[in-house]
Write a protein that holds these residues in place. Sequence first.
Motif, PDB file in Angstrom:
ATOM      1  N   ILE A 107       0.914  -1.428  -0.169  1.00  0.00           N
ATOM      2  CA  ILE A 107      -0.013  -0.070  -0.084  1.00  0.00           C
ATOM      3  C   ILE A 107       1.004   1.302  -0.137  1.00  0.00           C
ATOM      4  O   ILE A 107       0.659   2.216  -0.708  1.00  0.00           O
ATOM      5  CB  ILE A 107      -1.008  -0.054   1.285  1.00  0.00           C
ATOM      6  CG1 ILE A 107      -1.899  -1.152   0.947  1.00  0.00           C
ATOM      7  CG2 ILE A 107      -1.850   1.312   1.429  1.00  0.00           C
ATOM      8  CD1 ILE A 107      -2.793  -1.491   2.071  1.00  0.00           C
ATOM      9  N   ALA A 108       1.991   1.453   0.679  1.00  0.00           N
ATOM     10  CA  ALA A 108       2.988   2.398   0.742  1.00  0.00           C
ATOM     11  C   ALA A 108       3.427   2.516  -0.576  1.00  0.00           C
ATOM     12  O   ALA A 108       3.686   3.808  -0.973  1.00  0.00           O
ATOM     13  CB  ALA A 108       3.898   2.057   1.873  1.00  0.00           C
ATOM     14  N   VAL A 109       3.769   1.493  -1.240  1.00  0.00           N
ATOM     15  CA  VAL A 109       4.375   1.813  -2.678  1.00  0.00           C
ATOM     16  C   VAL A 109       3.364   2.349  -3.546  1.00  0.00           C
ATOM     17  O   VAL A 109       3.715   3.161  -4.107  1.00  0.00           O
ATOM     18  CB  VAL A 109       4.858   0.463  -3.245  1.00  0.00           C
ATOM     19  CG1 VAL A 109       5.129   0.512  -4.697  1.00  0.00           C
ATOM     20  CG2 VAL A 109       6.154  -0.233  -2.549  1.00  0.00           C
ATOM     21  N   TYR A 130       3.613   0.148   9.660  1.00  0.00           N
ATOM     22  CA  TYR A 130       2.044   0.103  10.497  1.00  0.00           C
ATOM     23  C   TYR A 130       2.013   0.603  11.688  1.00  0.00           C
ATOM     24  O   TYR A 130       1.090   0.522  12.454  1.00  0.00           O
ATOM     25  CB  TYR A 130       1.769  -1.603  10.614  1.00  0.00           C
ATOM     26  CG  TYR A 130       2.901  -2.134  11.757  1.00  0.00           C
ATOM     27  CD1 TYR A 130       2.576  -2.175  12.950  1.00  0.00           C
ATOM     28  CD2 TYR A 130       4.060  -2.738  11.184  1.00  0.00           C
ATOM     29  CE1 TYR A 130       3.389  -2.683  14.115  1.00  0.00           C
ATOM     30  CE2 TYR A 130       5.031  -3.311  12.114  1.00  0.00           C
ATOM     31  CZ  TYR A 130       4.663  -3.246  13.623  1.00  0.00           C
ATOM     32  OH  TYR A 130       5.359  -3.775  14.348  1.00  0.00           O
ATOM     33  N   THR A 131       2.994   1.614  12.204  1.00  0.00           N
ATOM     34  CA  THR A 131       2.957   2.128  13.410  1.00  0.00           C
ATOM     35  C   THR A 131       2.356   3.649  13.334  1.00  0.00           C
ATOM     36  O   THR A 131       3.142   4.602  12.859  1.00  0.00           O
ATOM     37  CB  THR A 131       4.279   2.374  14.118  1.00  0.00           C
ATOM     38  OG1 THR A 131       4.967   1.055  13.959  1.00  0.00           O
ATOM     39  CG2 THR A 131       4.251   2.626  15.553  1.00  0.00           C
ATOM     40  N   TYR A 166      -9.127   0.617   1.055  1.00  0.00           N
ATOM     41  CA  TYR A 166      -8.622   0.013   2.106  1.00  0.00           C
ATOM     42  C   TYR A 166      -8.982   0.424   3.540  1.00  0.00           C
ATOM     43  O   TYR A 166      -9.505   1.605   3.533  1.00  0.00           O
ATOM     44  CB  TYR A 166      -6.997   0.161   2.211  1.00  0.00           C
ATOM     45  CG  TYR A 166      -6.116  -0.518   0.945  1.00  0.00           C
ATOM     46  CD1 TYR A 166      -6.286  -1.709   0.570  1.00  0.00           C
ATOM     47  CD2 TYR A 166      -5.684   0.508   0.087  1.00  0.00           C
ATOM     48  CE1 TYR A 166      -5.595  -2.148  -0.419  1.00  0.00           C
ATOM     49  CE2 TYR A 166      -4.959   0.327  -1.061  1.00  0.00           C
ATOM     50  CZ  TYR A 166      -5.002  -1.065  -1.683  1.00  0.00           C
ATOM     51  OH  TYR A 166      -4.581  -1.547  -2.634  1.00  0.00           O
ATOM     52  N   LYS A 167      -9.279  -0.355   4.324  1.00  0.00           N
ATOM     53  CA  LYS A 167      -9.826   0.157   5.693  1.00  0.00           C
ATOM     54  C   LYS A 167      -9.153   1.377   6.467  1.00  0.00           C
ATOM     55  O   LYS A 167      -8.146   1.237   6.333  1.00  0.00           O
ATOM     56  CB  LYS A 167      -9.992  -1.090   6.654  1.00  0.00           C
ATOM     57  CG  LYS A 167     -11.110  -2.172   6.372  1.00  0.00           C
ATOM     58  CD  LYS A 167     -11.122  -3.059   7.505  1.00  0.00           C
ATOM     59  CE  LYS A 167     -12.137  -4.156   7.307  1.00  0.00           C
ATOM     60  NZ  LYS A 167     -12.208  -5.068   8.180  1.00  0.00           N
ATOM     61  N   PRO A 203      -3.106  -2.741   8.979  1.00  0.00           N
ATOM     62  CA  PRO A 203      -2.314  -1.345   9.734  1.00  0.00           C
ATOM     63  C   PRO A 203      -1.586  -0.786   8.586  1.00  0.00           C
ATOM     64  O   PRO A 203      -0.778  -1.737   7.970  1.00  0.00           O
ATOM     65  CB  PRO A 203      -1.885  -1.941  11.106  1.00  0.00           C
ATOM     66  CG  PRO A 203      -2.512  -3.473  11.266  1.00  0.00           C
ATOM     67  CD  PRO A 203      -2.906  -4.111   9.877  1.00  0.00           C
ATOM     68  N   GLY A 204      -1.449   0.430   8.450  1.00  0.00           N
ATOM     69  CA  GLY A 204      -0.656   0.865   7.623  1.00  0.00           C
ATOM     70  C   GLY A 204      -0.927   2.455   7.166  1.00  0.00           C
ATOM     71  O   GLY A 204      -1.659   3.119   7.881  1.00  0.00           O
TER      72      GLY A 204
END
Length: 365
Positions: free
Chosen positions: A70-72, A162-163, A306-307, A313-314
């Motif tokens: 997802i970050a990419v 994910y933090t 995405y949720k 988490p992300g």
Amino acid sequence: MEKRTLLIIAGATILVLAVIGLYSLNGISNTQPAAPAIKNTTTITDMMGRTLVIPSSIKGVLATAPPTSIAVYILAPDKLMGVNFAPSAINGSVYMPEKYQELPNVGGWTMMTPNGNFESFIAMKPDIVFDGEWGVGNFSDELVDYQGKFGTIPVVGVLNAYTIDNFDPCIRFMGSVLGENGQAASLEEFYHRVLSNVTARVETIPENERVRVYYASGPDGLQTALKGSQHAELIEFAGGENVADFEIAPAAAFSQVSMEQVTTWNPDVIIVGDPGFYKSIYNDPLWQPINAVKNHRVYLVPQSPYKWFDGPPGLNQIIGIPWTAQVFYPDKFSDINMPALTREFYSKFYHYNLTDNEVKTLLNP
């Protein structure tokens, strides 16, 4: 006579040299061709301190887990070659450009996506593979193992994907590797704006005035993310108290609970992950005695593509920071313009311009 012989020899020599020069001009030579140029590379240090040689220009990327995939997508969508799981259409549509919806699902190596295949990844020939730390197991050993299996494809270790309160290092590092420093800076600006707005106000809420929250997951609402779980992090971050406060099993994402237990907890607010359960909760006599149901404080998590709350988490949770805070404390956060923030987030993070109706569908399912 001797002079004449010397002139003949000199003339022949000139003729031979001329022929050789002509052949050289036409690209004909008996010398060996030069070796092809070595592919341009650069040396980086990943977030685990490992030194890696990667291509200078990254064109194709895969990741082993949803947060890094997802970050990419958020940072450099055209460089993402595949996803770990399909984006959600639960809200009625997938709110991302169609060409990214068509990316192949390559699986991964997490509890959410336990179907990764090293050979399939290798066959797609990515320039690099991002591997993100999940807080489970020994990440250093995992990187060594994955690098051995991926062979010559560099496996780049990523932390903090994910933090919720520490996304900066991940955004900056991945943005730098992908050559997207400008996009990374734009994402960080949005992140810090919503983060500081929420944290500053949450700090002023006394412990005895914090709302008690239950996260209802699964088709019957009886699975929940315990206090301390990655999947429930937003509850405490937004100033709530997770009623499911008991010891979490190692590597557990969710725990099964009973209706009797939920009734005993009697939460003030219920966050719901499953749309089917959300539609039924107000008409279910088992749930009607609970304060959150009686006071109409049950909220379905927006979740396309995405949720906003978890799963995974992300960086997708960034828009969940103001949403969750306003759900918990509508009076304290009444000035937050969620429709405007939602439009901005989807444009910057998901590369998608929401219509007015799509914004309403997300915020009022």
